[in-house]
Write a protein that holds these residues in place. Structure first.
Motif, PDB file in Angstrom:
ATOM      1  N   ALA A   1      21.940   5.563  27.957  1.00  0.00           N
ATOM      2  CA  ALA A   1      20.711   4.843  27.619  1.00  0.00           C
ATOM      3  C   ALA A   1      20.871   3.350  27.878  1.00  0.00           C
ATOM      4  O   ALA A   1      19.974   2.707  28.440  1.00  0.00           O
ATOM      5  CB  ALA A   1      20.345   5.089  26.161  1.00  0.00           C
ATOM      6  N   ARG A   2      22.014   2.820  27.496  1.00  0.00           N
ATOM      7  CA  ARG A   2      22.261   1.392  27.715  1.00  0.00           C
ATOM      8  C   ARG A   2      22.284   1.076  29.214  1.00  0.00           C
ATOM      9  O   ARG A   2      21.718   0.082  29.659  1.00  0.00           O
ATOM     10  CB  ARG A   2      23.570   0.991  27.062  1.00  0.00           C
ATOM     11  N   GLU A   3      22.937   1.914  30.002  1.00  0.00           N
ATOM     12  CA  GLU A   3      23.009   1.685  31.448  1.00  0.00           C
ATOM     13  C   GLU A   3      21.630   1.816  32.096  1.00  0.00           C
ATOM     14  O   GLU A   3      21.306   1.069  33.018  1.00  0.00           O
ATOM     15  CB  GLU A   3      23.990   2.668  32.091  1.00  0.00           C
ATOM     16  N   CYS A   4      20.813   2.762  31.629  1.00  0.00           N
ATOM     17  CA  CYS A   4      19.470   2.946  32.188  1.00  0.00           C
ATOM     18  C   CYS A   4      18.574   1.743  31.915  1.00  0.00           C
ATOM     19  O   CYS A   4      17.658   1.465  32.685  1.00  0.00           O
ATOM     20  CB  CYS A   4      18.823   4.203  31.624  1.00  0.00           C
TER      21      CYS A   4
ATOM     22  N   VAL B   1      16.842  -6.561  20.775  1.00  0.00           N
ATOM     23  CA  VAL B   1      15.597  -5.852  20.522  1.00  0.00           C
ATOM     24  C   VAL B   1      15.703  -4.359  20.887  1.00  0.00           C
ATOM     25  O   VAL B   1      15.000  -3.532  20.326  1.00  0.00           O
ATOM     26  CB  VAL B   1      14.415  -6.538  21.260  1.00  0.00           C
ATOM     27  N   SER B   2      16.591  -4.012  21.782  1.00  0.00           N
ATOM     28  CA  SER B   2      16.741  -2.600  22.165  1.00  0.00           C
ATOM     29  C   SER B   2      17.461  -1.786  21.089  1.00  0.00           C
ATOM     30  O   SER B   2      17.365  -0.570  21.070  1.00  0.00           O
ATOM     31  CB  SER B   2      17.513  -2.472  23.482  1.00  0.00           C
TER      32      SER B   2
ATOM     33  N   LEU C   1      23.245   0.528  17.483  1.00  0.00           N
ATOM     34  CA  LEU C   1      23.502   1.972  17.417  1.00  0.00           C
ATOM     35  C   LEU C   1      24.910   2.297  17.876  1.00  0.00           C
ATOM     36  O   LEU C   1      25.600   3.130  17.283  1.00  0.00           O
ATOM     37  CB  LEU C   1      22.476   2.732  18.259  1.00  0.00           C
ATOM     38  N   ARG C   2      25.356   1.636  18.932  1.00  0.00           N
ATOM     39  CA  ARG C   2      26.708   1.864  19.450  1.00  0.00           C
ATOM     40  C   ARG C   2      27.761   1.448  18.431  1.00  0.00           C
ATOM     41  O   ARG C   2      28.742   2.149  18.217  1.00  0.00           O
ATOM     42  CB  ARG C   2      26.876   1.108  20.769  1.00  0.00           C
TER      43      ARG C   2
END
Length: 88
Positions: free
Chosen positions: A21-24, A33-34, A39-40
């Motif tokens: 998700a982070r890479e996308c 903000v993401s 979360l990680r």
């Protein structure tokens, strides 16, 4: 043993999903903000609860080997030579 295996599997899959998700998201994946960074960080803590995944996988493998050994003994699949090695 089932809980150990399940925890190791789920945390590994979750870690991979967070990384994907982070890479996308590209550079936005690093933005506060993401919430992907938070979360990680939270997930890294959850991964170490009740033992590292390597230890949990070893516990699950040990359980599976014990079940396999019991099945071999109960059904007589061990040959005489294998039984002597086991009992040595």
């Amino acid at each position: 043993a089932l809980a150990a295996a399940l925890k190791a599997y789920v945390t590994s899959e979750t870690q991979q999903a967070l990384q994907t998700a982070r890479e996308c998201c590209g550079g936005h994946g690093y933005a506060a903000v993401s919430r992907l960074g938070q979360l990680r960080e939270d997930h890294d803590v959850f991964t170490t609860f009740e033992g590292d995944n390597t230890v949990l996988r070893q516990q699950a493998a040990l359980h599976l080997l014990r079940v396999y050994e019991q099945n071999l003994e109960n059904h007589g699949f061990l040959s005489g030579a294998a039984a002597r090695v086991r009992d040595a």
